[in-house]
Structure formats: C-alpha cells, structure tokens
Design an enzyme around this catalytic site. Structure first.
Site, mmCIF file in Angstrom:
data_model
loop_
_atom_site.group_PDB
_atom_site.id
_atom_site.type_symbol
_atom_site.label_atom_id
_atom_site.label_comp_id
_atom_site.label_asym_id
_atom_site.label_seq_id
_atom_site.Cartn_x
_atom_site.Cartn_y
_atom_site.Cartn_z
ATOM 1 N N LYS A 1 0.825 -1.264 -0.077
ATOM 2 C CA LYS A 1 0.177 0.131 -0.112
ATOM 3 C C LYS A 1 0.649 1.214 -0.017
ATOM 4 O O LYS A 1 0.361 2.450 -0.230
ATOM 5 C CB LYS A 1 -1.027 0.123 1.259
ATOM 6 C CG LYS A 1 -0.377 0.193 2.528
ATOM 7 C CD LYS A 1 -1.464 0.133 3.632
ATOM 8 C CE LYS A 1 -0.763 -0.269 5.071
ATOM 9 N NZ LYS A 1 0.028 0.636 5.615
ATOM 10 N N CYS B 1 11.632 -1.426 6.911
ATOM 11 C CA CYS B 1 13.183 -1.434 6.818
ATOM 12 C C CYS B 1 13.767 -0.158 5.952
ATOM 13 O O CYS B 1 14.556 0.615 6.402
ATOM 14 C CB CYS B 1 13.749 -2.885 6.595
ATOM 15 S SG CYS B 1 15.495 -2.986 6.474
ATOM 16 N N ILE C 1 16.049 0.511 18.831
ATOM 17 C CA ILE C 1 15.751 1.781 18.352
ATOM 18 C C ILE C 1 15.887 2.987 19.192
ATOM 19 O O ILE C 1 16.689 3.781 18.850
ATOM 20 C CB ILE C 1 14.125 1.802 17.893
ATOM 21 C CG1 ILE C 1 14.128 0.527 16.993
ATOM 22 C CG2 ILE C 1 13.818 2.950 17.531
ATOM 23 C CD1 ILE C 1 12.566 0.459 16.504
ATOM 24 N N ARG D 1 6.990 -2.340 19.565
ATOM 25 C CA ARG D 1 6.337 -2.054 18.265
ATOM 26 C C ARG D 1 5.113 -3.173 18.303
ATOM 27 O O ARG D 1 4.883 -4.133 18.733
ATOM 28 C CB ARG D 1 7.003 -2.298 16.783
ATOM 29 C CG ARG D 1 8.153 -1.473 16.954
ATOM 30 C CD ARG D 1 9.084 -1.590 15.419
ATOM 31 N NE ARG D 1 8.268 -1.215 14.253
ATOM 32 C CZ ARG D 1 7.881 -0.144 13.671
ATOM 33 N NH1 ARG D 1 8.449 1.100 14.128
ATOM 34 N NH2 ARG D 1 7.238 0.011 12.661
ATOM 35 N N HIS E 1 46.955 -9.927 12.008
ATOM 36 C CA HIS E 1 47.020 -8.486 12.669
ATOM 37 C C HIS E 1 47.477 -7.506 12.212
ATOM 38 O O HIS E 1 48.205 -7.478 11.187
ATOM 39 C CB HIS E 1 48.307 -9.161 13.867
ATOM 40 C CG HIS E 1 48.956 -8.023 14.705
ATOM 41 N ND1 HIS E 1 48.198 -7.992 16.007
ATOM 42 C CD2 HIS E 1 49.981 -7.170 14.725
ATOM 43 C CE1 HIS E 1 48.788 -6.947 16.537
ATOM 44 N NE2 HIS E 1 49.772 -6.587 15.740
HETATM 45 C C1 FAD Z 1 13.833 2.976 13.420
HETATM 46 C C2 FAD Z 1 14.081 1.386 13.044
HETATM 47 C C3 FAD Z 1 15.236 0.781 13.057
HETATM 48 C C4 FAD Z 1 15.293 -0.444 12.905
HETATM 49 N N1 FAD Z 1 16.509 -1.060 12.375
HETATM 50 C C5 FAD Z 1 16.721 -2.206 12.231
HETATM 51 C C6 FAD Z 1 17.929 -2.825 11.959
HETATM 52 O O1 FAD Z 1 19.045 -2.068 12.145
HETATM 53 N N2 FAD Z 1 18.265 -4.162 11.606
HETATM 54 C C7 FAD Z 1 16.819 -4.983 11.498
HETATM 55 O O2 FAD Z 1 17.332 -5.935 11.333
HETATM 56 N N3 FAD Z 1 15.783 -4.505 11.845
HETATM 57 C C8 FAD Z 1 15.686 -3.019 12.108
HETATM 58 N N4 FAD Z 1 14.352 -2.594 12.459
HETATM 59 C C9 FAD Z 1 13.356 -3.521 12.260
HETATM 60 C C10 FAD Z 1 12.929 -3.940 10.978
HETATM 61 O O3 FAD Z 1 12.467 -2.644 10.280
HETATM 62 C C11 FAD Z 1 11.676 -4.858 10.743
HETATM 63 O O4 FAD Z 1 11.931 -5.985 11.509
HETATM 64 C C12 FAD Z 1 11.349 -5.062 9.399
HETATM 65 O O5 FAD Z 1 11.079 -4.249 8.527
HETATM 66 C C13 FAD Z 1 10.227 -6.264 9.255
HETATM 67 O O6 FAD Z 1 9.941 -6.554 8.002
HETATM 68 P P1 FAD Z 1 8.474 -7.125 7.291
HETATM 69 O O7 FAD Z 1 8.568 -7.400 5.940
HETATM 70 O O8 FAD Z 1 7.715 -7.949 8.399
HETATM 71 O O9 FAD Z 1 7.454 -5.661 7.720
HETATM 72 P P2 FAD Z 1 7.732 -4.240 7.344
HETATM 73 O O10 FAD Z 1 8.911 -3.917 6.896
HETATM 74 O O11 FAD Z 1 7.016 -3.497 8.267
HETATM 75 O O12 FAD Z 1 6.971 -4.111 5.807
HETATM 76 C C14 FAD Z 1 5.448 -4.535 5.908
HETATM 77 C C15 FAD Z 1 4.799 -3.730 4.553
HETATM 78 O O13 FAD Z 1 3.786 -4.132 4.413
HETATM 79 C C16 FAD Z 1 2.974 -3.004 4.006
HETATM 80 N N5 FAD Z 1 1.494 -3.361 4.454
HETATM 81 C C17 FAD Z 1 0.961 -3.247 5.582
HETATM 82 N N6 FAD Z 1 -0.500 -3.748 5.616
HETATM 83 C C18 FAD Z 1 -0.730 -3.739 4.317
HETATM 84 C C19 FAD Z 1 -1.951 -4.090 3.478
HETATM 85 N N7 FAD Z 1 -2.933 -4.270 3.925
HETATM 86 N N8 FAD Z 1 -1.763 -4.082 1.919
HETATM 87 C C20 FAD Z 1 -0.745 -3.813 1.648
HETATM 88 N N9 FAD Z 1 0.367 -3.509 2.116
HETATM 89 C C21 FAD Z 1 0.414 -3.588 3.413
HETATM 90 C C22 FAD Z 1 3.255 -1.703 4.725
HETATM 91 O O14 FAD Z 1 3.086 -0.642 3.946
HETATM 92 C C23 FAD Z 1 4.942 -2.242 4.543
HETATM 93 O O15 FAD Z 1 5.667 -1.529 3.394
HETATM 94 C C24 FAD Z 1 14.018 -1.250 12.700
HETATM 95 C C25 FAD Z 1 12.852 -0.943 12.909
HETATM 96 C C26 FAD Z 1 12.772 0.364 13.045
HETATM 97 C C27 FAD Z 1 11.206 1.194 13.368
#
Ligand code: FAD
Lengths: 419, 465
Positions: free
Chosen positions: B35, B42, B181, B269, B444
């Site tokens: 969306k 990430c 974070i 989160r 080293h």
């Molecule tokens: C500030 C911050 C720093 C971070 N730093 C790190 C780090 O250094 N290293 C690390 O490993 N992790 C880090 N993380 C955690 C990492 O960002 C998450 O673990 C990771 O993004 C999870 O991936 P995901 O694919 O599960 O979900 P997300 O990355 O959250 O992606 C989910 C996607 O689904 C989309 N979506 C949701 N609902 C719908 C829907 N109904 N229809 C269509 N699309 C939808 C959203 O728009 C989003 O783009 C950090 C998080 C934050 C907040």
C-alpha cells in the site's frame, strides 16, 4: 557390496518414521520391487518396496521410530557380505546408501531422492567438530552414524539421535559439583518415540480448549454382572474385563449424545457415525528408564457386544506389545479411553490430555470401596473415579455434562448398556 | 484461469519482497501487494534511514578527534534539513532498487491496500480487483506501539517514524524505551548536540541483550553526556506550552520528572494484523495480535503463511527475509534447510557506537535456566588495533558448554561489533568449537583478534590479557 537401506523421507515435513511392520524375514532373499516394510509417518502409512534384489539384514525392529536417513537395514548381494545379527559390524566396509523409493505413495514433487547421506568422502569421515566431541563422549563410532548436515556431514543432531537409542551414561555426572544436581542418565529425545509423544501432548494442549471434570460411578452392579460373565469364561472364550464394560458404556452414551464422538477438522466440527475408541496403553520403552505410549484403535464399537469388544481389545493390546499393529489399527480414533485403574492410587482424579483430534477422552482410575447411602442406609459399594476431558471448541459444557451423566448411568446400571 | 497466482504476498518489506523474488526464482507466478513504497519499514522508516543517520552523526562527531592533531574544525554550520534530505535520498535509491529487482524477476507489483477476502482470494481496495491464488503470504510488518497516556501527537510526542522525518532538531528529547531503536536514536541525537534523557523500566539499557555487554554501551553513553534512567517507569505526560514534562517513578517508589521539547516514545512495536481479514479467514492470532505460526511459517489455515514482524520471532529485517524464503520454498515444494528460523542463530545488531551484536544464550538466561557454562571475556583494549584506531571500549564474551566447548552464546560490544559477530555465528552454525576458532590464524592487527583471544580463554588463557 552391501548397501545401507535408510528410513526414507516420504513427506516434506517428515523427520522420523515408525516401522509398523517388516513384510520380510530378517536374512531373507528379497526381490527388487517386493513389498519390504510398512512405515508410518504422523498421518500416513506407506508400503515400501525393495530397491533391489539381495539378502536383507533388518537392523531396526518393528515398532521403532527412527529419524529420516537413519539406517534401518542392509541389503547385500551374498550371505558373506551380510552383517552379523545384532553385532555392530565394525569391520564392515562402509556400505553404499541406496534410496528407498516409495511405491504408490506420493513423494513430494520436485524433491530429489534421499540425499546422499554417506559422510565418508575418500575414507575421511565428515563430521563437525562438535559431533566428533559428542561421539567421543557417548562412546560412539562415527563410521556407524549417518550424517544429515550440509553435504552429508555428521552433525550434533545425528550423534544425539544415535545416542538416544542407547541411553548414554550421564556425561556430566563428574561436573556436578556445587549446587547442580547429580545426574543418573540422559535420555535424548530426538529420534525416539518420546519425541513424538512429547510433541503430540504439547500440541494437544496448545491447540485446543481442554476442560476436565471428575466424578465417581458406583460399579458394584457392573462388577456383579462381570462376575456372571466370568463364570461363563469357557463358553465366552474370554475373561471379560471392566474396560470392555467401560467401552460399551461409552458407545451407549455416545448414542444418546453423539457430539461426544467428534473432532474439529479444519474449520468444521465433524460428528462421527462410527465409534472408534482409541485405547491408550503403556509399553516398556527402549531403556529401563522410559515408557512408550501407544493408542491402538478399536473400530466400530457401536456394532459390538461386550464379549467382542473384550476380545478385539485384547488382540490389539497384544499386537501393540509385539509391535505388530498395522497403520490402520493405530489411526482413526473418534474418542479415547485412557485408564489408570490398578496403577494410580484408589480414587485418583486426573486431567487426561486429549488425543487429538478427538473431542473427548475418558480416564477411569482405581476404584475403592466406600460407605455410601443406599435407600437411607450406609452400604459398602465399589466406587470408580472417572475423569473426562473435552474440547470446548467442539462441544459446550451442557452436552459434555449430558454425556458424562449418560456414561455414569450406564456404568451404574450395566443392564441398560446391554439393552 | 490464466491470471491465477501461485502465491500472493501482502506487504513489500524485507519479508515480502525477498519472498517475492525467491518465489519468482523458483518459477512461481507471484504478485506482491504494497500500500506504500516498496522496501517496507526497513528501507523507508527503519534500518536504512536510521543507519544513514548514525553514519552522519558519527562522522560529525569524529570531526572533534582532529583537534588532537591541531586541526580545529568549525562544526557550527550543521544544517539538519540537509542531513534529513540526504537520508531520504538514500531511501529513494534503495526503494527504487527494490522496485527494479521485483520487476527484473517478473514479480507482479500491485499498489494498494490488500485484504484477504477468503482462502485463495486477496482483494486490493484501490484497484477494485481481486487476485486469485493458491497461497497467501502475509508480511504486513509492524507499527510503533501506542501506549495509553503516551499517544503520539506527532509534534511533541513522537514515534520513530516522526523522528526520521524531522527537518530540524529540538534542543532536548526524552527517549522512552532503551531498546535497540531508542539507543540508536539517543546516540544519533546526542552526537548532533541534542540533550538526551534515556528512560528504561528494566534494570539496564538494551534489556534483551547480555548485561555485561550493555554495561559497556551504558558507560560510553554516560561519558558522552546522555542521561540514563534505568529501573524507572514513565507514568504520564504533561504538556507545558512548547515543553513536555514526563513523570517518572523509580523502583523504590520515588517520583520525579524530566522536561524536554519532545518525547520520543519507542516502547516497542505492534504487529499489523487488523483490517486484513485475517481472523475472518480463520487465522489464529495471539492475545497481542501476533500471528501464530507453525513449521514453514504456516498459519492455522492451510495455504496462508505469515512472516516477519507479525510473527513472534525477533522483529528484525533479516528474520523477516529468511522466513519469507522458508515459506516460499515450502510452497514451491522445495525443502528449506530448516522449517523455521532458529532464534539461537539469529544475530541481534545495534548500530550505535559502541555497537553491540550477539546471539544465543545470555549469562542471565543461563543462570536462570540452570545451564552450566564456561565463560570467557576478552576486552577490546587487549587487541592492539583498537588502541591504534582509538576504539578501545568493548569486549567479546563467549559462553560455552563446559564439556564440549560448543558455543552457547556470543556477545560482542564495541567498534564494528555488528560485522565481527559473523565469524562466531558461522562457527556456531558449523558446529565449530572454541578451540577451532582459537586455532585460526587471525590477521594482525584486527579487532577480530579479540575473538580469537576470547576463544582461547575458554580452554586456557589468552595471550594479551
Ligand atoms: C527505527 C527502526 C530501526 C530499525 N533498525 C533495524 C536494523 O537495523 N536491523 C534490523 O534487522 N531491523 C531493524 N528494524 C526492524 C525492521 O525494520 C523490521 O523488522 C522489518 O522491517 C520487518 O519486515 P517485514 O517485512 O515484516 O515488515 P515491514 O518492513 O514493516 O513491511 C511491511 C509492509 O507491508 C505493507 N502493508 C501493511 N499492511 C498492508 C496491507 N493491508 N496491504 C498492503 N500492504 C500492506 C506496509 O506498507 C509495509 O511496507 C528497525 C525498525 C525501526 C522502526
């Protein structure tokens, strides 16, 4: 050259398989394509064919559960190449590993045949440093262990798998100084029947809504009726057991409250026509420390009289003891009986864990004689404690209570259940 | 039906987009619905912009080091709006990269809000279309956790998303929650001269990491002027014009407060599992809204998988990606190496300076569970390289099985810890023992020599201690 025959991976999620039955004798000459054994995974039984002709040495007995890729037999071209019975063939040259194609059974599409599990490359055994150390501690010979790690390398789980089939001495007894308790023995779970028992029990509790209740049923009359049947033991051909009465009473109570004979399958509750009673029995384990739980199934009890029930039940129990139960005899239950009578102290109440996917399990225990009021007079009666667990997702307290009451009524009035 | 998909993925974060690419590689017909922008939290509001900020902050801070050699640098011209613009540019480059990756692999990318209409049907709102498929992978990620009493107004009470969008810096910030974070932002803001108070209810910052490693970070933070309040709960907020007052309650029931321009609330989160049709489809969620998953990340409904932040595994991008691969390989009928992510083999990585990275057992866990262990700690300062480059704070801590030398838990804190951890992780996964690491000749001078020395400490004695 002799070739290892290993437990094949028959389904994607299969980690171990139970050898239900060998269809050939140990030492027999076998033909390629001949049915060799029946292996059961969590759900399905597969009949496997001999991958080639030769003589067979069976290394793992029926009833045993072994991890995928573990050697269960050796097929040799001649009698000389056949390893000695029972003896660990130290002097044996490393056997080639032949895959066991499943006949008829669906092998997951796109999957290559069983991985080459020979961990010996050019005479050198491929094993992780940790696996080597563990093998040493357990006193195991690496050349006897099949590797399942990357490239067929022997890894920790492989060593523990083998170690579990022979309970290892407590490796850490010596280090138990200070506050740590002194250990007697370690019983690794991996690859043992206990692993699947443990998984089933935990899954049952974690995936259903279990509620237990307890009551006592007066079985004085039932015992009398049983005595009259025992007097005709010769004629009936069996010493009818109390359990047979209980099973008959369960079927009679189900006829009144059918939802007790049900399961949640996917997103549907299914009420079964046939009453297939799973009978939990404890068998001696592979080691003196452990036991094995098996639940053979007595099918279509609703069509049987007490004598038939008793005979069939005894046949199943002895098959279980001998390890000759077929896959059919171990699946398809619709309700379970798990008795601790004679084992637990008199009057014991338990919270039996559901045998998934059954919605109800009945757990009678050891009866005791008690003074109870009968027509205003204290009378010595035999009271049997009964525990029942049901899955509240499938049925509510109301039908469950009706079922319990019906079961209670039949147990107290055996004439009714014979009607 | 020609337009039926083998798999439809909801969400294009590190879970969803990696799953999509892998699915395409395995020959599956795949669509991903997103969306927002590709890359998820990430790339857009998480790992990537925060790492860019950390890099900028460290570079800015390092200018001060030149004074030791007589170079005076004028640091007064900091234009945070440009730092911010740079960070958005990095994000754009990477999200564009992901979009290209999906396209090159023939993944059908659909923009819109997806909802599971029923098993095998995903409705996309904006498009008004319904995608038919055999399998669904839900990868909708997480959002900042809203806590009653600390609701975001996105101005004074802000989330990590808001912080990453700031174009000018406040003078002071209270950071509530000293997880990864919170600590990373505290570090960044402090480098840029913002007055920071870091509040944590547990007894130490980074409560899910090994306490001995965390103590190194805490010491460094304090030295650089960050106010740390551990064992302290924030109980409420009061706005006073341009300032916010945060009420605090310490473990001994004493109360006080801190005041700052903004409050960054990073308590945690929450999984995004609402408004998706999950429960209607029969997918089991736990009380906190996480999806319950079994082997191969399957949910309670056949043909529906869940990966990433919506599951109970650690909320990390690399976990989401691997779970995506596992689910897709299962769908394709391939056999993944493992049927789930083993939490003991997941590295955590925190990128503030000093960095912290670790996996497996922590010392407090080992004690609580009665696991026997041999411990070896080697301080960074014993490796010459750290002194040469002026990064002597840090340590390598190993917990091993006393009988076998198996690595049970490894924790590295200090400069470059997030890179150094992988030698140990590879050793753990390959079942190498402390003695194997010790016997590897390490170049080293490197910081990795500290790893070799720590391994030596398990069976014998390090040379440089
Ligand atoms: C500030 C911050 C720093 C971070 N730093 C790190 C780090 O250094 N290293 C690390 O490993 N992790 C880090 N993380 C955690 C990492 O960002 C998450 O673990 C990771 O993004 C999870 O991936 P995901 O694919 O599960 O979900 P997300 O990355 O959250 O992606 C989910 C996607 O689904 C989309 N979506 C949701 N609902 C719908 C829907 N109904 N229809 C269509 N699309 C939808 C959203 O728009 C989003 O783009 C950090 C998080 C934050 C907040």
């Amino acid at each position: 050259m002799a070739k290892d025959y290993v437990m094949p991976k028959l389904a994607m999620a299969m980690n171990e398989g139970t050898i239900v039955e060998w269809l050939v004798e140990d030492g027999a000459a076998i033909e390629q394509g001949q049915p060799l054994l029946v292996v059961e995974t969590e759900k399905v039984a597969y009949e496997l064919e001999a991958p080639e002709s030769g003589l067979i040495r069976i290394l793992t007995a029926a009833g045993d559960t072994v991890p995928v890729e573990e050697r269960i037999a050796v097929i040799a071209g001649s009698a000389d190449e056949l390893p000695q019975t029972g003896g660990e063939s130290e002097a044996e040259p490393p056997a080639d590993n032949i895959g066991a194609p499943a006949s008829g059974a669906a092998v997951a599409a796109g999957r290559p045949g069983p991985a080459e599990s020979l961990a010996t490359a050019g005479g050198r055994i491929k094993a992780s440093p940790l696996a080597r150390k563990l093998a040493k501690q357990y006193g195991l010979d690496l050349s006897e262990i099949t590797g399942t790690g990357p490239g067929g390398r022997i890894v920790k789980r492989d060593v523990l798998g083998v170690a579990s089939s022979t309970a290892a001495p407590a490796a850490s007894a010596a280090r138990a100084t200070g506050g740590a308790p002194i250990e007697r023995v370690r019983l690794p779970l991996r690859g043992t029947p206990r692993a699947s028992i443990a998984r089933h029990m935990l899954e049952s509790l974690q995936s259903s809504a279990q509620l237990s209740s307890f009551w006592e049923s007066d079985i004085t009359e039932l015992k009398k009726t049983r005595q009259s049947l025992l007097a005709r033991e010769k004629q009936l051909g069996t010493r009818v057991s109390v359990n047979a009465f209980i099973i008959r009473a369960m079927a009679a109570a189900i006829a009144e409250v059918p939802i007790a004979n049900a399961a949640l399958v996917g997103e549907e509750g299914v009420i079964y026509e046939s009453v297939n009673v799973g009978i939990a029995i404890a068998l001696p384990g592979k080691t003196q420390w452990d036991s094995i739980l098996m639940v053979p199934v007595l099918r279509q009890v609703e069509k049987m009289g007490i004598v038939r029930i008793d005979q069939e039940m005894k046949r199943l129990v002895s098959s279980a003891r001998e390890g000759t139960l077929t896959a059919d005899e171990m699946s398809g239950s619709t309700i379970t009986l798990s008795s601790t009578a004679g084992l637990a102290p008199p009057g014991a109440a338990l919270t039996p864990i559901l045998n998934m996917p059954n919605a109800v399990i009945i757990g009678p225990s050891t009866p005791r004689d008690k003074f109870v009021p009968v027509n205003g007079e204290a009378e010595l009666r035999t009271m049997m404690p009964v525990s029942m667990t049901f899955d509240h997702r499938v049925l509510d307290g109301e039908p469950a209570a009706r079922f319990a009451s019906a079961l209670h009524r039949f147990l107290e009035n055996p004439a009714l259940m014979l009607a | 039906m020609s337009d039926r998909f083998d798999v439809v993925i909801i969400g294009a974060g590190p879970g969803g987009y990696v799953a999509a690419v892998r699915a395409a590689q395995l020959g599956l017909k795949v669509a991903v619905v997103e969306k927002d922008e590709p890359g998820g939290i990430c790339l857009n509001w998480g790992c990537i912009p925060s790492k860019h900020l950390i890099h900028q902050a460290a570079a800015y801070h390092a200018l001060g080091e030149m004074e030791a050699v007589g170079v005076t640098v004028d640091r007064s011209g900091l234009d945070y709006a440009r730092v911010q613009a740079g960070s958005r540019k990095v994000v754009k480059t990477l999200t564009g990269g992901v979009a290209g990756l999906l396209k090159r692999n023939g993944v059908c990318y659909v923009k819109g809000h997806a909802r599971i209409a029923s098993r095998g049907r995903v409705a996309v709102e904006e498009e008004g279309t319904t995608l038919e498929c055999d399998n669904i992978i839900v990868a909708t990620g997480s959002r900042p956790m809203q806590v009653p009493g600390f609701e975001f107004d996105h101005r004074q009470v802000i989330s990590s998303d808001d912080l990453l969008a700031l174009t000018c810096l406040p003078k002071s910030i209270v950071v509530l929650g000293a997880g990864a974070i919170g600590c990373e932002f505290a570090y960044v803001l402090n480098c840029f001269g913002v007055e920071i108070t870091l509040v944590e209810a547990m007894s130490h910052i980074l409560p899910t990491e090994d306490f001995e490693a965390c103590a190194v970070v805490a010491r460094s933070f304090k030295k650089s002027g960050i106010g740390i309040r551990c064992g302290t709960r924030a109980t409420g907020l009061e706005r006073e014009g341009d300032m916010v007052r945060v009420m605090l309650e310490a473990g001994d029931d004493t109360t006080d407060c801190v005041t700052a321009e903004k409050v960054l609330v990073v308590f945690g989160r929450s999984p995004i599992t609402d408004d998706l049709g999950l429960e209607e489809a029969g997918v089991k969620l736990d009380a906190r809204g996480y999806v319950e998953t079994g082997p191969f990340n399957q949910t309670s409904v056949a043909g529906i998988y869940a990966i990433g932040d919506i599951t109970k595994t650690p909320a990390l991008a690399h976990v989401a990606s691997r779970e995506g691969e596992i689910a897709v390989e299962h769908i394709a009928g391939h056999e993944p190496q493992a049927d789930r992510v083993d939490p003991d083999l997941v590295p955590s990585a925190i990128y503030c300076e000093p960095q912290l990275a670790g996996f497996g057992l922590r010392e407090d866990q080992a004690k609580a569970r009665g696991v026997e262990f041999t411990k070896s700690v080697f301080n960074y300062i014993g490796a010459g390289k750290t002194i040469a480059i002026g990064k002597p704070e840090g340590l390598v801590k190993l917990l091993c099985d006393p009988d076998t030398g198996e690595l049970l838990g490894c924790h590295v804190v200090g400069h470059d810890a997030t890179e150094i951890i992988h030698e140990l992780l590879l050793a753990k996964q390959g079942e190498l023992l402390a003695e194997d690491i010790e016997s590897v000749i390490h170049a080293h001078p490197t910081i990795s020599e500290a790893v070799m020395e720590a391994a030596r400490g398990i069976g014998g004695k390090p040379i440089h201690a």
